[in-house]
Each structure stands twice: as C-alpha cells, then as structure tokens.
Write a protein that holds these residues in place. Structure first.
Motif, mmCIF file in Angstrom:
data_model
loop_
_atom_site.group_PDB
_atom_site.id
_atom_site.type_symbol
_atom_site.label_atom_id
_atom_site.label_comp_id
_atom_site.label_asym_id
_atom_site.label_seq_id
_atom_site.Cartn_x
_atom_site.Cartn_y
_atom_site.Cartn_z
ATOM 1 N N MET A 63 0.967 -1.136 -0.113
ATOM 2 C CA MET A 63 0.076 -0.051 -0.081
ATOM 3 C C MET A 63 1.109 1.103 0.005
ATOM 4 O O MET A 63 1.957 1.231 0.569
ATOM 5 C CB MET A 63 -0.909 -0.066 1.283
ATOM 6 C CG MET A 63 -2.156 0.550 0.899
ATOM 7 S SD MET A 63 -3.355 0.270 2.292
ATOM 8 C CE MET A 63 -4.093 1.531 2.563
ATOM 9 N N GLN A 64 0.418 2.057 -0.746
ATOM 10 C CA GLN A 64 1.265 3.323 -0.913
ATOM 11 C C GLN A 64 0.995 4.458 0.238
ATOM 12 O O GLN A 64 -0.429 4.582 0.720
ATOM 13 C CB GLN A 64 1.017 4.071 -2.424
ATOM 14 C CG GLN A 64 1.776 5.321 -2.449
ATOM 15 C CD GLN A 64 1.330 5.812 -3.824
ATOM 16 O OE1 GLN A 64 0.519 5.170 -4.618
ATOM 17 N NE2 GLN A 64 2.248 6.719 -4.440
ATOM 18 N N ARG A 65 1.766 5.221 0.804
ATOM 19 C CA ARG A 65 1.639 6.277 1.749
ATOM 20 C C ARG A 65 1.170 7.327 1.084
ATOM 21 O O ARG A 65 1.372 7.738 -0.002
ATOM 22 C CB ARG A 65 3.279 6.650 2.335
ATOM 23 C CG ARG A 65 3.880 5.250 3.231
ATOM 24 C CD ARG A 65 4.804 5.743 4.039
ATOM 25 N NE ARG A 65 4.345 6.746 4.861
ATOM 26 C CZ ARG A 65 4.750 7.479 5.831
ATOM 27 N NH1 ARG A 65 5.978 6.700 6.350
ATOM 28 N NH2 ARG A 65 4.652 8.404 6.585
ATOM 29 N N LEU A 66 0.394 8.268 1.996
ATOM 30 C CA LEU A 66 -0.097 9.239 1.492
ATOM 31 C C LEU A 66 0.821 10.478 1.336
ATOM 32 O O LEU A 66 1.841 10.786 2.229
ATOM 33 C CB LEU A 66 -1.147 9.874 2.596
ATOM 34 C CG LEU A 66 -2.476 9.144 2.554
ATOM 35 C CD1 LEU A 66 -3.500 9.394 3.687
ATOM 36 C CD2 LEU A 66 -3.181 8.926 1.154
ATOM 37 N N GLY A 67 0.935 11.413 0.435
ATOM 38 C CA GLY A 67 1.580 12.397 0.390
ATOM 39 C C GLY A 67 1.040 13.505 1.006
ATOM 40 O O GLY A 67 0.102 13.624 1.665
ATOM 41 N N ILE A 68 1.772 14.681 1.306
ATOM 42 C CA ILE A 68 1.489 15.948 1.922
ATOM 43 C C ILE A 68 0.315 16.623 1.285
ATOM 44 O O ILE A 68 -0.460 16.946 2.063
ATOM 45 C CB ILE A 68 2.544 16.883 2.020
ATOM 46 C CG1 ILE A 68 2.259 17.945 3.110
ATOM 47 C CG2 ILE A 68 3.193 17.498 0.932
ATOM 48 C CD1 ILE A 68 2.216 17.534 4.587
ATOM 49 N N GLY A 69 0.032 16.324 0.075
ATOM 50 C CA GLY A 69 -0.984 17.237 -0.415
ATOM 51 C C GLY A 69 -2.394 16.383 -0.356
ATOM 52 O O GLY A 69 -3.360 16.706 0.058
ATOM 53 N N GLN A 70 -2.130 15.043 -0.491
ATOM 54 C CA GLN A 70 -3.275 14.230 -0.066
ATOM 55 C C GLN A 70 -3.702 14.238 1.392
ATOM 56 O O GLN A 70 -4.765 14.196 1.807
ATOM 57 C CB GLN A 70 -2.963 12.810 -0.256
ATOM 58 C CG GLN A 70 -2.842 12.466 -2.016
ATOM 59 C CD GLN A 70 -2.415 11.001 -2.110
ATOM 60 O OE1 GLN A 70 -1.637 10.631 -1.325
ATOM 61 N NE2 GLN A 70 -2.670 10.694 -3.416
ATOM 62 N N LEU A 71 -2.750 14.170 2.228
ATOM 63 C CA LEU A 71 -3.014 14.317 3.755
ATOM 64 C C LEU A 71 -3.621 15.768 3.928
ATOM 65 O O LEU A 71 -4.746 15.626 4.846
ATOM 66 C CB LEU A 71 -1.651 14.359 4.463
ATOM 67 C CG LEU A 71 -1.850 14.270 5.778
ATOM 68 C CD1 LEU A 71 -2.550 12.780 6.405
ATOM 69 C CD2 LEU A 71 -0.584 14.040 6.615
ATOM 70 N N ILE A 72 -3.332 16.686 3.395
ATOM 71 C CA ILE A 72 -3.866 18.081 3.663
ATOM 72 C C ILE A 72 -5.384 17.949 3.029
ATOM 73 O O ILE A 72 -6.437 18.605 3.884
ATOM 74 C CB ILE A 72 -3.141 19.015 3.092
ATOM 75 C CG1 ILE A 72 -1.861 19.662 3.917
ATOM 76 C CG2 ILE A 72 -3.804 20.565 3.014
ATOM 77 C CD1 ILE A 72 -0.851 20.438 3.161
#
Length: 87
Positions: free
Chosen positions: A1-10
């Motif tokens: 599974m891929q980790r969330l990027g900073i943009g997706q987290l925001i």
C-alpha cells in the motif's frame, strides 16, 4: 500500500473538517427548529418526494448500467484506443 503524500494528507484533513462543521451545523439547525410542527400534508409531500427521488435515481442508474452493458456507450468514448477495423 502506498503512503499518503503531503497534498493528499492536507486534502483529507480539510475534507474531514468540512464534514465535522457540516454535521455540527446540521445538528444545531435540527435542534433550533425542534418546535416546528409538520402537518399531514407535509409528511405526505416528504414521503412522495423521497419515493420519487429514489425511483428516478434507481431508474437512471439502471439505464446507465444497461447502456454500458449493451455497448451503446463505446462509440462515444473519446479515450478509447482504436482497435482493428471491423468488417
């Protein structure tokens, strides 16, 4: 599974905040109008509106499903890769 990027987290945090604010607003409006009485005609209108909304929604979803299964939508797909010519 891929980790969330900073943009997706925001984006996820912003959407959760919007959901919470909307829920708090809905509860406050619900409680503020608690003394309003709805008559028989209001309940009939609410029931008929709900029924016909569900009927139209289900009918349109069924039409979309059967249309995609019958192949009528294949011609209108602009992203479809051209296949071999049919004879």
């Amino acid at each position: 599974m891929q980790r969330l990027g900073i943009g997706q987290l925001i984006l996820l945090v912003v959407l959760i905040v919007i959901l919470i604010v909307t829920a708090v607003w809905a509860v406050s409006v619900w409680n503020a109008t608690g003394d309003a009485v709805m008559g028989t005609h209001g309940w009939i209108a609410l029931g008929l509106g709900t029924f016909f909304s569900l009927l139209i929604g289900c009918g349109l979803m069924a039409l979309m499903f059967f249309s995609s299964r019958s192949g009528h939508d294949d011609v209108a797909d602009p992203f479809r890769k051209p296949g071999p010519p049919s004879e």
